[in-house]
Design a protein around this motif. Structure first.
Motif, PDB file in Angstrom:
ATOM      1  N   LEU A 112      38.935 -46.746 -17.587  1.00  0.00           N
ATOM      2  CA  LEU A 112      40.294 -45.967 -17.721  1.00  0.00           C
ATOM      3  C   LEU A 112      40.041 -44.556 -18.478  1.00  0.00           C
ATOM      4  O   LEU A 112      40.618 -43.610 -18.489  1.00  0.00           O
ATOM      5  CB  LEU A 112      41.292 -47.043 -18.505  1.00  0.00           C
ATOM      6  N   TYR A 113      39.059 -44.734 -19.535  1.00  0.00           N
ATOM      7  CA  TYR A 113      38.830 -43.589 -20.302  1.00  0.00           C
ATOM      8  C   TYR A 113      38.453 -42.150 -19.383  1.00  0.00           C
ATOM      9  O   TYR A 113      38.845 -41.252 -19.638  1.00  0.00           O
ATOM     10  CB  TYR A 113      37.886 -43.782 -21.274  1.00  0.00           C
ATOM     11  N   VAL A 114      37.556 -42.727 -18.444  1.00  0.00           N
ATOM     12  CA  VAL A 114      36.819 -41.613 -17.575  1.00  0.00           C
ATOM     13  C   VAL A 114      38.016 -41.424 -16.596  1.00  0.00           C
ATOM     14  O   VAL A 114      38.107 -39.971 -16.325  1.00  0.00           O
ATOM     15  CB  VAL A 114      35.734 -42.412 -16.563  1.00  0.00           C
ATOM     16  N   ILE A 115      38.952 -42.209 -16.077  1.00  0.00           N
ATOM     17  CA  ILE A 115      39.986 -41.754 -15.300  1.00  0.00           C
ATOM     18  C   ILE A 115      40.862 -40.817 -16.101  1.00  0.00           C
ATOM     19  O   ILE A 115      41.389 -39.873 -15.419  1.00  0.00           O
ATOM     20  CB  ILE A 115      40.595 -42.952 -14.665  1.00  0.00           C
ATOM     21  N   ASP A 116      41.286 -41.201 -17.281  1.00  0.00           N
ATOM     22  CA  ASP A 116      42.082 -40.211 -18.030  1.00  0.00           C
ATOM     23  C   ASP A 116      41.363 -38.920 -18.360  1.00  0.00           C
ATOM     24  O   ASP A 116      42.188 -37.881 -18.130  1.00  0.00           O
ATOM     25  CB  ASP A 116      42.033 -40.750 -19.577  1.00  0.00           C
ATOM     26  N   ARG A 117      40.066 -38.700 -18.543  1.00  0.00           N
ATOM     27  CA  ARG A 117      39.462 -37.400 -18.616  1.00  0.00           C
ATOM     28  C   ARG A 117      39.595 -36.778 -17.249  1.00  0.00           C
ATOM     29  O   ARG A 117      39.599 -35.507 -17.258  1.00  0.00           O
ATOM     30  CB  ARG A 117      38.138 -37.562 -19.056  1.00  0.00           C
ATOM     31  N   ILE A 118      39.330 -37.200 -16.090  1.00  0.00           N
ATOM     32  CA  ILE A 118      39.462 -36.749 -14.854  1.00  0.00           C
ATOM     33  C   ILE A 118      40.906 -36.266 -14.754  1.00  0.00           C
ATOM     34  O   ILE A 118      41.078 -35.001 -14.286  1.00  0.00           O
ATOM     35  CB  ILE A 118      39.214 -37.681 -13.640  1.00  0.00           C
ATOM     36  N   LEU A 137      21.593 -38.866 -14.755  1.00  0.00           N
ATOM     37  CA  LEU A 137      22.795 -37.501 -15.100  1.00  0.00           C
ATOM     38  C   LEU A 137      22.252 -36.367 -14.498  1.00  0.00           C
ATOM     39  O   LEU A 137      22.980 -35.671 -13.756  1.00  0.00           O
ATOM     40  CB  LEU A 137      23.249 -37.397 -16.607  1.00  0.00           C
ATOM     41  N   PRO A 138      21.101 -35.868 -14.838  1.00  0.00           N
ATOM     42  CA  PRO A 138      20.622 -34.587 -14.237  1.00  0.00           C
ATOM     43  C   PRO A 138      20.506 -34.567 -12.602  1.00  0.00           C
ATOM     44  O   PRO A 138      20.745 -33.680 -12.157  1.00  0.00           O
ATOM     45  CB  PRO A 138      19.201 -34.425 -14.899  1.00  0.00           C
ATOM     46  N   PHE A 139      20.300 -36.076 -12.095  1.00  0.00           N
ATOM     47  CA  PHE A 139      20.379 -36.079 -10.736  1.00  0.00           C
ATOM     48  C   PHE A 139      21.793 -35.822 -10.509  1.00  0.00           C
ATOM     49  O   PHE A 139      21.911 -35.107  -9.069  1.00  0.00           O
ATOM     50  CB  PHE A 139      19.786 -37.575 -10.527  1.00  0.00           C
ATOM     51  N   ILE A 166      32.788 -34.862 -19.357  1.00  0.00           N
ATOM     52  CA  ILE A 166      33.246 -36.380 -19.370  1.00  0.00           C
ATOM     53  C   ILE A 166      32.049 -37.159 -19.692  1.00  0.00           C
ATOM     54  O   ILE A 166      32.112 -38.152 -20.615  1.00  0.00           O
ATOM     55  CB  ILE A 166      33.970 -36.715 -17.870  1.00  0.00           C
ATOM     56  N   SER A 167      30.943 -37.136 -19.027  1.00  0.00           N
ATOM     57  CA  SER A 167      29.711 -37.970 -19.104  1.00  0.00           C
ATOM     58  C   SER A 167      29.227 -38.247 -20.501  1.00  0.00           C
ATOM     59  O   SER A 167      28.840 -39.035 -21.017  1.00  0.00           O
ATOM     60  CB  SER A 167      28.632 -37.605 -18.186  1.00  0.00           C
ATOM     61  N   LEU A 168      29.052 -36.930 -21.173  1.00  0.00           N
ATOM     62  CA  LEU A 168      28.386 -36.966 -22.510  1.00  0.00           C
ATOM     63  C   LEU A 168      29.270 -37.126 -23.714  1.00  0.00           C
ATOM     64  O   LEU A 168      29.023 -37.044 -24.704  1.00  0.00           O
ATOM     65  CB  LEU A 168      27.715 -35.532 -22.645  1.00  0.00           C
ATOM     66  N   ASN A 169      30.614 -37.380 -23.437  1.00  0.00           N
ATOM     67  CA  ASN A 169      31.793 -37.526 -24.635  1.00  0.00           C
ATOM     68  C   ASN A 169      32.130 -39.129 -24.241  1.00  0.00           C
ATOM     69  O   ASN A 169      33.384 -39.292 -24.755  1.00  0.00           O
ATOM     70  CB  ASN A 169      32.412 -36.467 -24.618  1.00  0.00           C
ATOM     71  N   ILE A 170      31.728 -39.811 -23.498  1.00  0.00           N
ATOM     72  CA  ILE A 170      32.349 -41.114 -23.273  1.00  0.00           C
ATOM     73  C   ILE A 170      31.961 -42.011 -24.731  1.00  0.00           C
ATOM     74  O   ILE A 170      30.720 -42.203 -25.156  1.00  0.00           O
ATOM     75  CB  ILE A 170      31.707 -42.081 -22.164  1.00  0.00           C
ATOM     76  N   LEU A 228      30.495 -29.073 -12.816  1.00  0.00           N
ATOM     77  CA  LEU A 228      29.495 -29.327 -13.969  1.00  0.00           C
ATOM     78  C   LEU A 228      30.051 -29.364 -15.226  1.00  0.00           C
ATOM     79  O   LEU A 228      29.590 -30.391 -15.956  1.00  0.00           O
ATOM     80  CB  LEU A 228      28.357 -28.255 -13.886  1.00  0.00           C
ATOM     81  N   ALA A 229      30.852 -28.623 -15.477  1.00  0.00           N
ATOM     82  CA  ALA A 229      31.375 -28.781 -16.741  1.00  0.00           C
ATOM     83  C   ALA A 229      32.381 -30.062 -16.857  1.00  0.00           C
ATOM     84  O   ALA A 229      32.290 -30.718 -17.854  1.00  0.00           O
ATOM     85  CB  ALA A 229      32.378 -27.442 -17.109  1.00  0.00           C
TER      86      ALA A 229
END
Length: 160
Positions: A131-137, A90-92, A120-124, A114-115
């Motif tokens: 689909l969850y990730v796509i919804d957050r995007i 994730l830092p990469f 998104i990444s840290l709240n999955i 970055l926000a």
């Protein structure tokens, strides 16, 4: 309105209005409003012109952050949620986002990208699907569009 050295300006009211609209709409659609509300706060500027010009950068930065969050999700899932993915990969991806946006001269979109990536990444939640990730995007884009609409229709003069 002025209260001593504190004031409530039009931008403050428009920001609150955008957040209120998102929270209300997302309540009825049973979606978490956090990502969209924060995206609207990032996108709303002091004038219609500035919001519109910044929206382009914000949409590109949301796309970059969102796509990298999707990459993170796929790697994290394929490694059975290995902790190193969060600690190292994730830092990469943070570096990748910064270098990419800087390379295309979208430096003002770095914080937004970055926000989006980190929110998104840290709240999955565990057990989430792609689909969850796509919804957050999508939520980040909704937030930007709400900010544009509020700034367009809640300004005394759309050019200001």
């Amino acid at each position: 309105m002025q209260f001593g050295k504190f004031r409530i300006g039009l931008r403050t009211l428009k920001t609150a209005m955008a957040v209120m609209l998102i929270i209300t709409a997302f309540y009825f659609f049973k979606r978490p409003p956090f990502v969209a509300a924060l995206a609207s706060v990032f996108a709303l500027r002091e004038s219609w012109d500035k919001t519109l010009s910044f929206a382009k950068i914000r949409l590109i930065s949301n796309m970059v952050g969102g796509l990298l969050a999707l990459v993170y999700f796929m790697v994290h899932t394929s490694t059975s949620h290995a902790v190193w993915v969060s600690m190292i990969f994730l830092p990469f991806l943070v570096v990748v986002a910064i270098v990419f946006l800087d390379g295309f001269n979208y430096n003002s979109g770095v914080i937004g990208a970055l926000a989006a990536l980190l929110m998104i990444s840290l709240n999955i939640p565990s057990g989430a699907t792609v689909l969850y990730v796509i919804d957050r995007i999508a939520d980040t884009f909704i937030g930007v569009f709400v900010a544009i609409a509020v700034n367009r229709f809640a300004s005394p003069d759309p050019k200001k």
